[in-house]
Each structure stands twice: as structure tokens, then as C-alpha cells.
Design a protein around this motif. Structure first.
Motif, PDB file in Angstrom:
ATOM      1  N   ALA A  70       0.777  -1.322  -0.111  1.00 49.79           N
ATOM      2  CA  ALA A  70      -0.177   0.015   0.114  1.00 49.79           C
ATOM      3  C   ALA A  70       0.943   1.258  -0.206  1.00 49.79           C
ATOM      4  O   ALA A  70       0.474   2.145  -0.855  1.00 49.79           O
ATOM      5  CB  ALA A  70      -0.928  -0.041   1.260  1.00 49.79           C
ATOM      6  N   TRP A  71       1.928   1.446   0.847  1.00 48.64           N
ATOM      7  CA  TRP A  71       2.888   2.354   0.977  1.00 48.64           C
ATOM      8  C   TRP A  71       3.432   2.598  -0.477  1.00 48.64           C
ATOM      9  O   TRP A  71       3.698   3.565  -0.944  1.00 48.64           O
ATOM     10  CB  TRP A  71       3.847   2.195   1.946  1.00 48.64           C
ATOM     11  CG  TRP A  71       4.985   3.230   2.083  1.00 48.64           C
ATOM     12  CD1 TRP A  71       4.823   4.477   2.747  1.00 48.64           C
ATOM     13  CD2 TRP A  71       6.216   3.166   1.520  1.00 48.64           C
ATOM     14  NE1 TRP A  71       6.112   5.053   2.575  1.00 48.64           N
ATOM     15  CE2 TRP A  71       6.986   4.494   1.808  1.00 48.64           C
ATOM     16  CE3 TRP A  71       6.825   2.167   0.753  1.00 48.64           C
ATOM     17  CZ2 TRP A  71       8.193   4.588   1.378  1.00 48.64           C
ATOM     18  CZ3 TRP A  71       7.939   2.548   0.191  1.00 48.64           C
ATOM     19  CH2 TRP A  71       8.768   3.760   0.477  1.00 48.64           C
ATOM     20  N   LEU A  72       4.022   1.498  -1.127  1.00 46.54           N
ATOM     21  CA  LEU A  72       4.754   1.611  -2.310  1.00 46.54           C
ATOM     22  C   LEU A  72       3.605   1.992  -3.329  1.00 46.54           C
ATOM     23  O   LEU A  72       4.088   3.057  -4.267  1.00 46.54           O
ATOM     24  CB  LEU A  72       5.042   0.083  -2.595  1.00 46.54           C
ATOM     25  CG  LEU A  72       5.876   0.116  -4.137  1.00 46.54           C
ATOM     26  CD1 LEU A  72       7.340   0.609  -4.218  1.00 46.54           C
ATOM     27  CD2 LEU A  72       6.211  -1.447  -4.209  1.00 46.54           C
ATOM     28  N   LEU A  73       2.373   1.558  -3.385  1.00 47.73           N
ATOM     29  CA  LEU A  73       1.738   2.080  -4.597  1.00 47.73           C
ATOM     30  C   LEU A  73       1.436   3.542  -4.526  1.00 47.73           C
ATOM     31  O   LEU A  73       0.993   4.145  -5.506  1.00 47.73           O
ATOM     32  CB  LEU A  73       0.569   0.968  -4.709  1.00 47.73           C
ATOM     33  CG  LEU A  73       0.641  -0.262  -4.990  1.00 47.73           C
ATOM     34  CD1 LEU A  73      -0.571  -1.071  -4.748  1.00 47.73           C
ATOM     35  CD2 LEU A  73       1.218  -0.411  -6.331  1.00 47.73           C
ATOM     36  N   ARG A  74       1.392   4.189  -3.397  1.00 44.62           N
ATOM     37  CA  ARG A  74       1.274   5.702  -3.352  1.00 44.62           C
ATOM     38  C   ARG A  74       2.366   6.598  -3.780  1.00 44.62           C
ATOM     39  O   ARG A  74       2.336   7.523  -4.134  1.00 44.62           O
ATOM     40  CB  ARG A  74       1.259   6.081  -1.699  1.00 44.62           C
ATOM     41  CG  ARG A  74      -0.200   5.682  -1.122  1.00 44.62           C
ATOM     42  CD  ARG A  74      -0.337   6.141   0.187  1.00 44.62           C
ATOM     43  NE  ARG A  74       0.460   5.867   1.383  1.00 44.62           N
ATOM     44  CZ  ARG A  74       1.441   6.815   1.675  1.00 44.62           C
ATOM     45  NH1 ARG A  74       1.565   7.936   1.504  1.00 44.62           N
ATOM     46  NH2 ARG A  74       2.638   6.341   2.641  1.00 44.62           N
ATOM     47  N   HIS A  75       3.328   5.719  -4.199  1.00 44.79           N
ATOM     48  CA  HIS A  75       4.583   6.428  -4.804  1.00 44.79           C
ATOM     49  C   HIS A  75       4.790   6.103  -6.506  1.00 44.79           C
ATOM     50  O   HIS A  75       5.679   6.322  -7.084  1.00 44.79           O
ATOM     51  CB  HIS A  75       6.134   6.017  -4.121  1.00 44.79           C
ATOM     52  CG  HIS A  75       5.819   6.411  -2.903  1.00 44.79           C
ATOM     53  ND1 HIS A  75       6.175   7.430  -2.642  1.00 44.79           N
ATOM     54  CD2 HIS A  75       5.488   5.824  -1.648  1.00 44.79           C
ATOM     55  CE1 HIS A  75       6.227   7.675  -1.173  1.00 44.79           C
ATOM     56  NE2 HIS A  75       5.879   6.713  -0.638  1.00 44.79           N
ATOM     57  N   ALA A  76       3.424   5.531  -7.016  1.00 42.61           N
ATOM     58  CA  ALA A  76       3.612   5.132  -8.464  1.00 42.61           C
ATOM     59  C   ALA A  76       3.705   6.295  -9.296  1.00 42.61           C
ATOM     60  O   ALA A  76       4.420   6.333 -10.577  1.00 42.61           O
ATOM     61  CB  ALA A  76       2.268   4.606  -8.984  1.00 42.61           C
ATOM     62  N   GLY A  77       3.512   7.547  -9.045  1.00 38.28           N
ATOM     63  CA  GLY A  77       3.672   8.747  -9.573  1.00 38.28           C
ATOM     64  C   GLY A  77       5.335   9.333  -9.556  1.00 38.28           C
ATOM     65  O   GLY A  77       5.338  10.354 -10.270  1.00 38.28           O
TER      66      GLY A  77
ATOM     67  N   GLY B  53      12.246   8.068 -10.085  1.00 38.73           N
ATOM     68  CA  GLY B  53      13.191   7.467  -9.648  1.00 38.73           C
ATOM     69  C   GLY B  53      13.040   5.826  -9.367  1.00 38.73           C
ATOM     70  O   GLY B  53      11.995   5.437  -9.702  1.00 38.73           O
ATOM     71  N   ALA B  54      13.782   5.356  -8.328  1.00 39.43           N
ATOM     72  CA  ALA B  54      13.691   4.006  -8.027  1.00 39.43           C
ATOM     73  C   ALA B  54      12.491   3.607  -7.424  1.00 39.43           C
ATOM     74  O   ALA B  54      11.806   2.575  -7.757  1.00 39.43           O
ATOM     75  CB  ALA B  54      14.481   3.533  -7.279  1.00 39.43           C
ATOM     76  N   ILE B  55      11.838   4.148  -6.575  1.00 38.05           N
ATOM     77  CA  ILE B  55      10.671   4.188  -5.864  1.00 38.05           C
ATOM     78  C   ILE B  55       9.350   4.212  -6.853  1.00 38.05           C
ATOM     79  O   ILE B  55       8.486   3.263  -6.631  1.00 38.05           O
ATOM     80  CB  ILE B  55      10.492   5.094  -4.678  1.00 38.05           C
ATOM     81  CG1 ILE B  55       9.368   4.622  -3.768  1.00 38.05           C
ATOM     82  CG2 ILE B  55      10.168   6.311  -5.001  1.00 38.05           C
ATOM     83  CD1 ILE B  55       9.222   5.092  -2.371  1.00 38.05           C
ATOM     84  N   GLY B  56       9.297   5.088  -7.725  1.00 39.78           N
ATOM     85  CA  GLY B  56       8.251   5.289  -8.819  1.00 39.78           C
ATOM     86  C   GLY B  56       8.282   4.077  -9.723  1.00 39.78           C
ATOM     87  O   GLY B  56       7.262   3.505 -10.036  1.00 39.78           O
ATOM     88  N   GLU B  57       9.434   3.796 -10.106  1.00 39.10           N
ATOM     89  CA  GLU B  57       9.649   2.537 -10.971  1.00 39.10           C
ATOM     90  C   GLU B  57       9.138   1.291 -10.376  1.00 39.10           C
ATOM     91  O   GLU B  57       8.410   0.598 -11.130  1.00 39.10           O
ATOM     92  CB  GLU B  57      11.113   2.356 -11.477  1.00 39.10           C
ATOM     93  CG  GLU B  57      11.278   1.416 -12.611  1.00 39.10           C
ATOM     94  CD  GLU B  57      12.827   1.427 -12.931  1.00 39.10           C
ATOM     95  OE1 GLU B  57      13.356   0.174 -13.169  1.00 39.10           O
ATOM     96  OE2 GLU B  57      13.533   2.413 -12.856  1.00 39.10           O
ATOM     97  N   LEU B  58       9.541   1.070  -9.201  1.00 39.08           N
ATOM     98  CA  LEU B  58       9.128  -0.154  -8.545  1.00 39.08           C
ATOM     99  C   LEU B  58       7.608  -0.135  -8.221  1.00 39.08           C
ATOM    100  O   LEU B  58       7.016  -1.113  -8.422  1.00 39.08           O
ATOM    101  CB  LEU B  58       9.993  -0.111  -7.142  1.00 39.08           C
ATOM    102  CG  LEU B  58       9.564  -1.799  -6.420  1.00 39.08           C
ATOM    103  CD1 LEU B  58      10.254  -2.884  -7.265  1.00 39.08           C
ATOM    104  CD2 LEU B  58      10.409  -1.528  -5.058  1.00 39.08           C
ATOM    105  N   ALA B  59       7.172   0.949  -7.735  1.00 43.80           N
ATOM    106  CA  ALA B  59       5.605   0.999  -7.791  1.00 43.80           C
ATOM    107  C   ALA B  59       4.975   0.762  -9.072  1.00 43.80           C
ATOM    108  O   ALA B  59       4.082   0.083  -8.784  1.00 43.80           O
ATOM    109  CB  ALA B  59       5.379   2.658  -7.191  1.00 43.80           C
ATOM    110  N   ARG B  60       5.370   1.472 -10.155  1.00 46.67           N
ATOM    111  CA  ARG B  60       4.805   1.101 -11.571  1.00 46.67           C
ATOM    112  C   ARG B  60       4.754  -0.433 -11.627  1.00 46.67           C
ATOM    113  O   ARG B  60       3.888  -0.972 -12.231  1.00 46.67           O
ATOM    114  CB  ARG B  60       5.213   1.903 -12.386  1.00 46.67           C
ATOM    115  CG  ARG B  60       4.755   3.145 -11.989  1.00 46.67           C
ATOM    116  CD  ARG B  60       5.224   4.422 -13.272  1.00 46.67           C
ATOM    117  NE  ARG B  60       6.515   4.476 -13.421  1.00 46.67           N
ATOM    118  CZ  ARG B  60       7.286   5.302 -12.743  1.00 46.67           C
ATOM    119  NH1 ARG B  60       6.423   6.021 -11.830  1.00 46.67           N
ATOM    120  NH2 ARG B  60       8.556   5.586 -12.786  1.00 46.67           N
ATOM    121  N   LYS B  61       5.941  -1.083 -11.770  1.00 47.88           N
ATOM    122  CA  LYS B  61       6.089  -2.284 -11.521  1.00 47.88           C
ATOM    123  C   LYS B  61       5.011  -3.208 -10.728  1.00 47.88           C
ATOM    124  O   LYS B  61       4.483  -4.174 -11.114  1.00 47.88           O
ATOM    125  CB  LYS B  61       7.427  -3.095 -11.385  1.00 47.88           C
ATOM    126  CG  LYS B  61       8.451  -2.680 -12.339  1.00 47.88           C
ATOM    127  CD  LYS B  61       9.936  -3.019 -12.326  1.00 47.88           C
ATOM    128  CE  LYS B  61      10.668  -2.617 -13.310  1.00 47.88           C
ATOM    129  NZ  LYS B  61      11.966  -3.343 -13.524  1.00 47.88           N
TER     130      LYS B  61
END
Length: 68
Positions: A6-13, A16-24
Motif C-alpha cells: 500500500a505504501w509503495l503504490l502511493r509512490h507510483a507517480g 526514480g527507483a521508488i516510482g519505477e518499482l511502484a509502477r512494476k
């Protein structure tokens, strides 16, 4: 405390690395919901053939998550 996914998905936009991983994660119908351990997500990515860079990004993002 909010779980990693849930935390990760909030960073999809994010950039960098966090957004890339969230989109994956958002695009992966088999992305694990838990248990909330780094090894759970590492195992999933390794089983999906993730690159070494993606696995390192996961570790880096996990550290951000765990330190909040």
C-alpha cells in the motif's frame, strides 16, 4: 502501520527507483500483499526474473519504507 505494498503504490507517480518499482508492482497481478517482509518481495521478483538493479532498488526502497 500501513503495509509495504500500500505504501509503495502511493509512490507510483514518483520519479526514480521508488516510482519505477511502484509502477512494476501496480502492473503485476501477482504482486504479493504480504507477509510484510523484504524476503517476500525479493522472492517474488527473483521468481519473475527481475534484474539485479531491480532487486537493489527493492532493497533501497524497503529501507525507506522501514525507516519512516
Amino acid at each position: 502501520m500501513e503495509g509495504f505494498t500500500a505504501w509503495l503504490l502511493r509512490h507510483a507517480g514518483d520519479e526514480g527507483a521508488i516510482g519505477e518499482l511502484a509502477r512494476k508492482a501496480a502492473a503485476d497481478p501477482n504482486w504479493p500483499e504480504g507477509p510484510d517482509r523484504l524476503q517476500t518481495f525479493t522472492d517474488h521478483l527473483e521468481g519473475s526474473g527481475a534484474t539485479r538493479t531491480t532487486l537493489q532498488n527493492l532493497t533501497d526502497v524497503w529501507i525507506q519504507y522501514a525507516s519512516r
